[in-house]
Design an enzyme around this catalytic site. Structure first.
Site, mmCIF file in Angstrom:
data_model
loop_
_atom_site.group_PDB
_atom_site.id
_atom_site.type_symbol
_atom_site.label_atom_id
_atom_site.label_comp_id
_atom_site.label_asym_id
_atom_site.label_seq_id
_atom_site.Cartn_x
_atom_site.Cartn_y
_atom_site.Cartn_z
ATOM 1 N N SER A 136 -10.001 -0.101 -2.323
ATOM 2 C CA SER A 136 -11.212 -0.721 -1.713
ATOM 3 C C SER A 136 -12.614 -0.304 -2.309
ATOM 4 O O SER A 136 -13.511 -0.880 -2.456
ATOM 5 C CB SER A 136 -11.336 -0.171 -0.025
ATOM 6 N N GLY A 186 -4.355 4.613 1.130
ATOM 7 C CA GLY A 186 -5.411 4.237 2.056
ATOM 8 C C GLY A 186 -6.641 5.384 1.910
ATOM 9 O O GLY A 186 -6.887 5.737 3.159
ATOM 10 N N GLU A 204 8.097 5.954 0.559
ATOM 11 C CA GLU A 204 7.178 5.937 1.674
ATOM 12 C C GLU A 204 7.936 6.201 3.064
ATOM 13 O O GLU A 204 8.930 5.246 3.208
ATOM 14 C CB GLU A 204 6.058 4.919 1.577
ATOM 15 N N HIS A 226 -5.074 1.380 4.885
ATOM 16 C CA HIS A 226 -5.566 0.579 3.959
ATOM 17 C C HIS A 226 -6.970 -0.038 4.264
ATOM 18 O O HIS A 226 -7.164 -0.375 5.392
ATOM 19 C CB HIS A 226 -4.605 -0.427 3.422
ATOM 20 N N GLY A 227 -7.931 -0.460 3.253
ATOM 21 C CA GLY A 227 -8.862 -1.353 3.533
ATOM 22 C C GLY A 227 -10.075 -0.617 4.171
ATOM 23 O O GLY A 227 -10.214 0.732 3.668
ATOM 24 N N ASP A 243 2.617 -0.505 -7.433
ATOM 25 C CA ASP A 243 2.121 -0.098 -5.982
ATOM 26 C C ASP A 243 2.693 -0.888 -4.957
ATOM 27 O O ASP A 243 2.797 -2.138 -5.039
ATOM 28 C CB ASP A 243 0.597 -0.668 -5.937
ATOM 29 N N SER A 261 -0.331 -4.145 -7.820
ATOM 30 C CA SER A 261 0.116 -4.337 -6.422
ATOM 31 C C SER A 261 0.851 -5.759 -6.858
ATOM 32 O O SER A 261 0.599 -6.157 -7.705
ATOM 33 C CB SER A 261 -0.928 -4.464 -5.445
HETATM 34 P P1 13P Z 1 -7.562 1.989 0.077
HETATM 35 O O1 13P Z 1 -7.442 0.520 0.513
HETATM 36 O O2 13P Z 1 -8.023 3.079 0.895
HETATM 37 O O3 13P Z 1 -8.399 1.705 -1.293
HETATM 38 O O4 13P Z 1 -6.132 2.368 -0.369
HETATM 39 C C1 13P Z 1 -5.526 1.659 -1.721
HETATM 40 C C2 13P Z 1 -4.208 2.018 -1.444
HETATM 41 O O5 13P Z 1 -3.452 2.627 -0.690
HETATM 42 C C3 13P Z 1 -3.239 1.155 -2.684
HETATM 43 O O6 13P Z 1 -1.722 1.398 -2.460
HETATM 44 O O1 G3H Z 2 -2.268 -1.117 -0.727
HETATM 45 C C1 G3H Z 2 -2.776 -2.372 -1.063
HETATM 46 C C2 G3H Z 2 -3.508 -2.110 -1.848
HETATM 47 O O2 G3H Z 2 -4.952 -2.362 -1.829
HETATM 48 C C3 G3H Z 2 -3.450 -3.593 -2.796
HETATM 49 O O3 G3H Z 2 -3.779 -4.557 -2.138
HETATM 50 O O4 G3H Z 2 -2.240 -6.325 -2.434
HETATM 51 O O5 G3H Z 2 -4.685 -6.919 -2.039
HETATM 52 O O6 G3H Z 2 -3.617 -6.148 -4.220
HETATM 53 P P1 G3H Z 2 -3.411 -5.981 -2.707
HETATM 54 ZN ZN ZN Z 3 -1.308 1.779 -0.497
#
Ligand code: 13P
Ligand code: G3H
Ligand code: ZN
Length: 314
Positions: A262, A217, A139, A185-186, A87, A50
């Site tokens: 997460s 997510g 997306e 997410h999260g 990502d 990311s």
């Molecule tokens: P989670 O927060 O559910 O792990 O999702 C991660 C994600 O979508 C990264 O792009």
């Molecule tokens: O979708 C988000 C991912 O969990 C990445 O999170 O930007 O904190 O690395 P981050």
């Molecule tokens: Zn994501």
């Protein structure tokens, strides 16, 4: 084999009714844990970076760590297919930078823009990526919760419109599409009961037969880790993810890529907290990071075998 694109991986996953795990990487222990798990289960794997990871670790370090993982694997006589993926690329420049530096897949996340702007931006990235042998994830629709810099409140959550998805894919030429069907997410994903809109997923796959869908997510927020975190000094009450059976069902449908970040964070934190609580004398980072690395590996193996279905599909 080393780094490959998602093309063949997704074709096989679609036909076989399973999904490939896309795990977020931020440091050496995370990369090692994921790659060891994929190797031991003979599974293809996507390592994704990311903007936050780039900022934390420096993209050069991350790229070299992934190269090291491939080299070590080859030396040990293994050769599982791995994808290096950007990502949530926020703009054309970050996608271009990753394409130029050897990523085999990028995501352009134009979901914050209106439909036409998202189409134009995605198309621009596709036109740069494809001649260079790189695939593009896009997306449409907005996930509830926090999506990198963009905050989308649950009330704003917008499920993907299947007709828009069809038009978007046809006009942009993107290789896979992240959609909003109820994940977020999260570690706090659902207020009440977990619910995914399989009807939307089904309708999209009817309109786009054989086209790979991506689920962001998609952490399941294992309650054993939440419990460990809270027991050993943490404070994350009520953390809740997508039940594994629901992910399994999505993987059997058109979902070919399931994003997990997460759960890695939780596995590491739970184990580091436990290590500190039980061994207050420990101050060697190799002890607690080593324990965290094993936890990441075990968690990823569990996902591959019991949720994604990608075991022995390398
Ligand atoms: P989670 O927060 O559910 O792990 O999702 C991660 C994600 O979508 C990264 O792009
Ligand atoms: O979708 C988000 C991912 O969990 C990445 O999170 O930007 O904190 O690395 P981050
Ligand atoms: Zn994501």
């Amino acid at each position: 084999m080393g780094l490959v694109t998602t093309k063949e991986m997704f074709e096989r996953a679609y036909k076989g009714g399973y999904a490939i795990g896309a795990f977020n990487v931020n440091n050496m222990e995370i990369i090692q844990g994921i790659v060891e798990a994929a190797t031991e289960t003979n599974s293809p794997v996507i390592l994704q970076v990311s903007a936050g990871a780039r900022k934390y670790a420096n993209p050069i370090y991350l790229k070299k760590l992934v190269e090291a993982a491939i080299e070590c694997n080859k030396k040990a006589g293994h050769d599982i297919p791995m994808v290096l993926h950007l990502d949530h690329g926020a703009d054309f420049e970050i996608c271009k930078d990753c394409i130029d530096s050897g990523f085999t897949s990028v995501m352009i996340d134009g979901s914050k823009y209106d439909f036409e702007e998202n189409v134009a931006l995605t198309k621009k990235v596709v036109e740069y990526a494809h001649p260079r042998g790189v695939v593009v994830e896009a997306e449409i629709g907005k996930l509830a919760g926090v999506e990198d810099d963009v905050n989308v409140s649950s009330d704003d959550a917008m499920y993907t419109d299947p007709a828009e998805a069809e038009e978007f894919v046809k006009r942009t030429g993107c290789d896979s599409l992240a959609i909003a069907i109820g994940t977020s997410h999260g570690a706090y994903k659902f207020r009440g009961e977990a619910r995914l809109r399989y009807d939307i997923l089904e309708e999209i796959s009817k309109r786009l037969p054989g086209f790979p869908i991506v689920l962001h997510g998609a952490s399941s927020v294992p309650q054993e880790f939440v419990k460990m975190c809270n027991e050993y000094g943490g404070n994350i009450p009520g953390a809740k993810g997508v039940p594994e059976e629901m992910l399994k069902k999505a993987a059997e449908m058109a979902v070919c890529k399931i994003n997990i970040d997460s759960d890695i964070r939780l596995a590491m934190t739970a184990n580091i907290r436990e290590c500190f609580e039980k061994n207050p004398e420990v101050f060697d980072p190799r002890t607690y990071l080593g324990q965290a690395r094993v936890a990441v590996k075990d968690m990823v193996k569990h996902k591959i075998i019991n949720v994604l279905g990608s075991e022995n599909k390398a």
